[in-house]
Scaffold this motif. Structure first.
Motif, short mmCIF file in Angstrom:
data_model
loop_
_atom_site.label_atom_id
_atom_site.label_comp_id
_atom_site.label_asym_id
_atom_site.label_seq_id
_atom_site.Cartn_x
_atom_site.Cartn_y
_atom_site.Cartn_z
N ALA A 5 0.83 -1.20 0.00
CA ALA A 5 0.00 0.00 0.00
C ALA A 5 0.87 1.25 0.00
CB ALA A 5 -0.92 0.00 1.21
N LEU A 6 0.55 2.17 -0.87
CA LEU A 6 1.32 3.40 -0.95
C LEU A 6 1.04 4.29 0.26
CD1 LEU A 6 3.19 5.08 -2.76
CD2 LEU A 6 1.15 6.08 -3.80
N LEU A 7 -0.20 4.25 0.76
CA LEU A 7 -0.58 5.06 1.90
C LEU A 7 -0.30 4.30 3.20
CD1 LEU A 7 -4.03 6.57 0.82
CD2 LEU A 7 -1.81 7.70 0.85
N SER A 8 0.15 5.03 4.20
CA SER A 8 0.30 4.45 5.53
C SER A 8 -1.08 4.26 6.14
CB SER A 8 1.13 5.40 6.40
OG SER A 8 0.43 6.63 6.58
N GLU A 9 -1.14 3.59 7.29
CA GLU A 9 -2.43 3.41 7.96
C GLU A 9 -3.06 4.75 8.30
OE1 GLU A 9 -4.34 1.25 11.94
OE2 GLU A 9 -2.25 0.87 11.35
N GLY A 10 -2.22 5.69 8.74
CA GLY A 10 -2.71 7.03 9.05
C GLY A 10 -3.23 7.74 7.80
N GLY A 11 -2.53 7.51 6.67
CA GLY A 11 -2.96 8.12 5.41
C GLY A 11 -4.30 7.59 4.96
N ILE A 12 -4.51 6.28 5.14
CA ILE A 12 -5.79 5.67 4.76
C ILE A 12 -6.92 6.23 5.62
CG2 ILE A 12 -7.10 3.51 4.73
CD1 ILE A 12 -4.52 2.11 3.87
N THR A 190 -18.03 20.97 -1.88
CA THR A 190 -17.00 19.92 -1.91
C THR A 190 -15.88 20.31 -2.88
OG1 THR A 190 -18.26 18.66 -3.56
CG2 THR A 190 -18.55 18.05 -1.26
N ASP A 191 -16.26 20.95 -4.00
CA ASP A 191 -15.24 21.44 -4.94
C ASP A 191 -14.31 22.43 -4.26
OD1 ASP A 191 -16.17 19.92 -7.02
OD2 ASP A 191 -17.10 21.56 -8.12
N ALA A 192 -14.88 23.27 -3.39
CA ALA A 192 -14.06 24.27 -2.70
C ALA A 192 -12.99 23.58 -1.84
CB ALA A 192 -14.94 25.17 -1.83
N ILE A 193 -13.39 22.54 -1.13
CA ILE A 193 -12.42 21.77 -0.33
C ILE A 193 -11.41 21.10 -1.24
CG2 ILE A 193 -12.15 19.78 1.20
CD1 ILE A 193 -14.85 20.46 2.40
N GLN A 194 -11.91 20.49 -2.31
CA GLN A 194 -11.03 19.78 -3.23
C GLN A 194 -10.08 20.73 -3.94
OE1 GLN A 194 -14.27 17.97 -5.30
NE2 GLN A 194 -14.33 16.16 -3.99
N GLY A 195 -10.56 21.94 -4.24
CA GLY A 195 -9.72 22.95 -4.87
C GLY A 195 -8.58 23.38 -3.96
N VAL A 196 -8.91 23.61 -2.70
CA VAL A 196 -7.87 23.99 -1.73
C VAL A 196 -6.86 22.85 -1.57
CG1 VAL A 196 -7.44 24.47 0.71
CG2 VAL A 196 -9.34 25.59 -0.46
N LEU A 197 -7.37 21.62 -1.48
CA LEU A 197 -6.50 20.45 -1.33
C LEU A 197 -5.57 20.30 -2.54
CD1 LEU A 197 -5.97 18.13 0.62
CD2 LEU A 197 -7.72 16.80 -0.58
N GLY A 201 -1.67 20.93 -2.20
CA GLY A 201 -0.89 19.75 -2.53
C GLY A 201 0.19 20.03 -3.55
N VAL A 202 -0.17 20.77 -4.61
CA VAL A 202 0.81 21.10 -5.65
C VAL A 202 1.95 21.93 -5.09
CG1 VAL A 202 1.17 22.43 -7.78
CG2 VAL A 202 -0.82 20.91 -7.58
N ILE A 203 1.62 22.93 -4.29
CA ILE A 203 2.66 23.81 -3.72
C ILE A 203 3.59 23.04 -2.79
CG2 ILE A 203 3.08 25.84 -2.29
CD1 ILE A 203 1.97 26.41 -5.12
N ILE A 204 3.02 22.19 -1.94
CA ILE A 204 3.85 21.41 -1.00
C ILE A 204 4.75 20.45 -1.77
CG2 ILE A 204 3.78 19.59 0.75
CD1 ILE A 204 1.31 20.95 1.93
N THR A 331 0.43 11.30 1.23
CA THR A 331 -1.01 11.30 1.51
C THR A 331 -1.68 12.52 0.89
OG1 THR A 331 -0.69 10.10 3.59
CG2 THR A 331 -2.76 11.31 3.33
N ILE A 332 -1.04 13.67 1.01
CA ILE A 332 -1.59 14.90 0.43
C ILE A 332 -1.68 14.79 -1.09
CG2 ILE A 332 -1.10 17.35 -0.01
CD1 ILE A 332 0.09 17.47 2.83
N PHE A 333 -0.64 14.21 -1.71
CA PHE A 333 -0.66 14.04 -3.17
C PHE A 333 -1.81 13.13 -3.60
CE2 PHE A 333 0.35 11.44 -6.87
CZ PHE A 333 0.48 12.42 -7.84
N VAL A 334 -1.94 12.00 -2.92
CA VAL A 334 -3.01 11.05 -3.26
C VAL A 334 -4.38 11.69 -3.07
CG1 VAL A 334 -4.12 8.87 -2.59
CG2 VAL A 334 -1.63 9.00 -2.77
N ALA A 335 -4.55 12.39 -1.94
CA ALA A 335 -5.83 13.06 -1.67
C ALA A 335 -6.12 14.12 -2.72
CB ALA A 335 -5.81 13.68 -0.28
N ALA A 336 -5.08 14.86 -3.14
CA ALA A 336 -5.25 15.89 -4.16
C ALA A 336 -5.65 15.28 -5.50
CB ALA A 336 -3.96 16.70 -4.31
#
Length: 479
Positions: A5-12, A190-197, A201-204, A331-336
């Motif tokens: 799994a690419l994500l850790s347990e915390g990431g999941i 939800t788009d607003a949250i996804q847009g921020v994410l 994510g890209v900047i980080i 985790t941030i990349f996957v979520a983004a």
């Protein structure tokens, strides 16, 4: 696919919490609804301010292709793909050509869909049904490609713990629940949250890559050693291809029905203009960093095939797992990436449901109440999502070329929208004959033994040229 799994347990668990929050937003959207009407359900009551409007437009425009497809293209094409920034700016330029004129008309006459404008402007049922049909075709294909992408992403990041099929079904159920609960309001929130994410994510990720892999200048020697083609001269074929893509994007993506719905949903004209002004700079803050990351990656991970190049960002991050906190960045990349795909699918689904309900069902049932129409739209959302999920799972890869031609067909509705707003005397017959001619020529190149890119241009661009020519000469002759 890796078995780990690419994500850790915390990431999941973070991902689970994020997905659960989307359902809660769906309920919040439902409770915020002021009435059971198509205007409230599909346009959020036409009251979005700058913050929500900008973020929903941003999240919808930057699909999963932004994080995965663009990075892969930049890896394969190097500096040449800096033109990708121009591609994304072209979309906003397309909006600016027609949105300021369309918005006040939509406000005055209560438009819900692109079909409402076509029917109002040209008073032609045939033309309206053609535009609606092309829109639904393009949006359905958009949903299919992104559902397939989200299935692969879920399977990959869970190491196969959640399979491709289960991933598609699970994510689809979440999207259709919050969409049918609160309509455009829930989707936009939800788009607003996804847009921020996505943006964060890209900047980080960009910052992490620059800190650990170095800048473009610092990698010059590696470029010369591992990727010398990066310095190849630009050819005429490259230039023609870029021009062709810019034309497709300018006239295609800018008239996606979900984008037009967001134009309709603005609180006022000032809100719309400010949101579009912010959109102009986002390619420099989103697309450009992704391209730079992928180009740097080509120096450190040379000779990847197409499938490998699509995973270049993950490969770069995985190599840094020994660094503290790297699991959080992954985790941030996957979520983004998941957020970008979801914001695309939910917007397309909402637009398809509105087109069916307003432009097909309502036309056949003019006495239906707003409550009834809203109910029909919700039921249709479940039905269209179920169909798209089934097709995404079952369709063989050999027919995906058919799905990917959506943009080459969609561009042909642009003259009806853009010219109709700027030329008041243009008749529905001029637009209709141009549209039929353009689509026919496009299909001729795509479905026969003729080259799909005549003279290096996409078939849709050649067809669009003939579309405009027929509109011009028919209008002139008629006049």
């Amino acid at each position: 696919m890796t078995d780990t799994a690419l994500l850790s347990e915390g990431g999941i668990w973070f991902l689970v919490a994020y997905l659960a929050s989307l359902i809660l937003i769906g309920f919040a959207g439902k409770f915020a609804s002021k009435e059971e009407s198509l205007k409230d359900f599909y346009l959020g009551g036409k009251g979005f301010g700058v913050g929500v409007l900008f973020l929903t437009m941003y999240a919808t425009q930057y699909s999963g292709n932004s994080l995965i497809g663009f990075a892969g293209s930049a890896y394969r094409n190097g500096w040449f793909f800096l033109v990708g920034v121009t591609f994304m700016i072209a979309i906003v330029a397309g909006y600016l050509l027609y949105a300021p004129k369309l918005f006040p008309i939509s406000k005055k006459h209560g438009f819900i869909t692109v079909g409402d404008y076509i029917n109002f402007r040209y008073n032609s049922q045939i033309l309206t049904y053609l535009v609606v049909g092309i829109s639904i075709f393009a949006l359905s294909n958009y949903m299919l490609t992104n559902l397939k992408a989200i299935g692969y992403v879920i399977e990959y990041v869970t190491g196969g713990g959640i399979g491709f099929t289960e991933g598609i079904i699970f994510m689809s159920i979440i999207m259709v629940i919050y969409e049918t609960l609160g309509g455009m309001r829930s989707v936009a929130w939800t788009d607003a949250i996804q847009g921020v994410l996505l943006f964060v994510g890209v900047i980080i990720i960009f910052t992490v890559v620059i800190m650990n892999y170095g800048t473009l200048d610092a990698n010059t020697q590696l470029f010369l050693q591992n990727n010398p083609k990066l310095f190849d001269d630009i050819t005429l074929a490259n230039q023609i291809s870029w021009i062709s893509v810019v034309i497709l994007i300018f006239f295609g993506i800018s008239v996606y029905p979900q984008a037009i719905q967001r134009i309709y949903s603005a609180k006022n004209e000032t809100t719309l203009r400010r949101s579009l002004s912010l959109m102009v700079v986002m390619p420099l803050l989103t697309t450009l960093p992704l391209i730079i990351i992928a180009i740097i990656g080509s120096a450190h991970f040379p000779d990847l095939d197409k499938a490998g190049s699509e995973q270049i960002i993950l490969l770069m991050l995985n190599k840094l797992t020994h660094i503290d906190g790297m699991s959080i960045v992954i985790t941030i990349f996957v979520a983004a990436a998941i957020a970008a795909i979801m914001s695309t699918v939910d917007s397309a689904m909402l637009a398809i449901a509105s087109l069916f309900t307003q432009d097909i069902y309502h036309k056949q049932n003019p006495q239906a109440s707003q409550k009834r129409l809203t109910y029909v739209g919700k039921v249709f959302s479940w039905a269209i999502m179920a169909l798209m999920v089934m097709l995404a799972i079952k369709l063989p890869s050999t027919i995906w070329w058919l799905i990917q031609m959506k943009l080459e067909i969609l561009v042909h509705i642009a003259p009806a929208i853009m010219l109709g707003l700027h030329f008041k005397k243009l008749s529905h017959k001029s637009i209709l004959y141009g549209l039929l001619t353009g689509v026919s020529i496009t299909m001729l190149f795509l479905l026969t033994s003729l080259p799909s890119k005549p003279f290096g241009f996409h078939a849709g661009v050649i067809g669009l040229l003939f579309n405009f020519i027929v509109v011009y000469f028919h209008h002139r002759y008629k006049s």
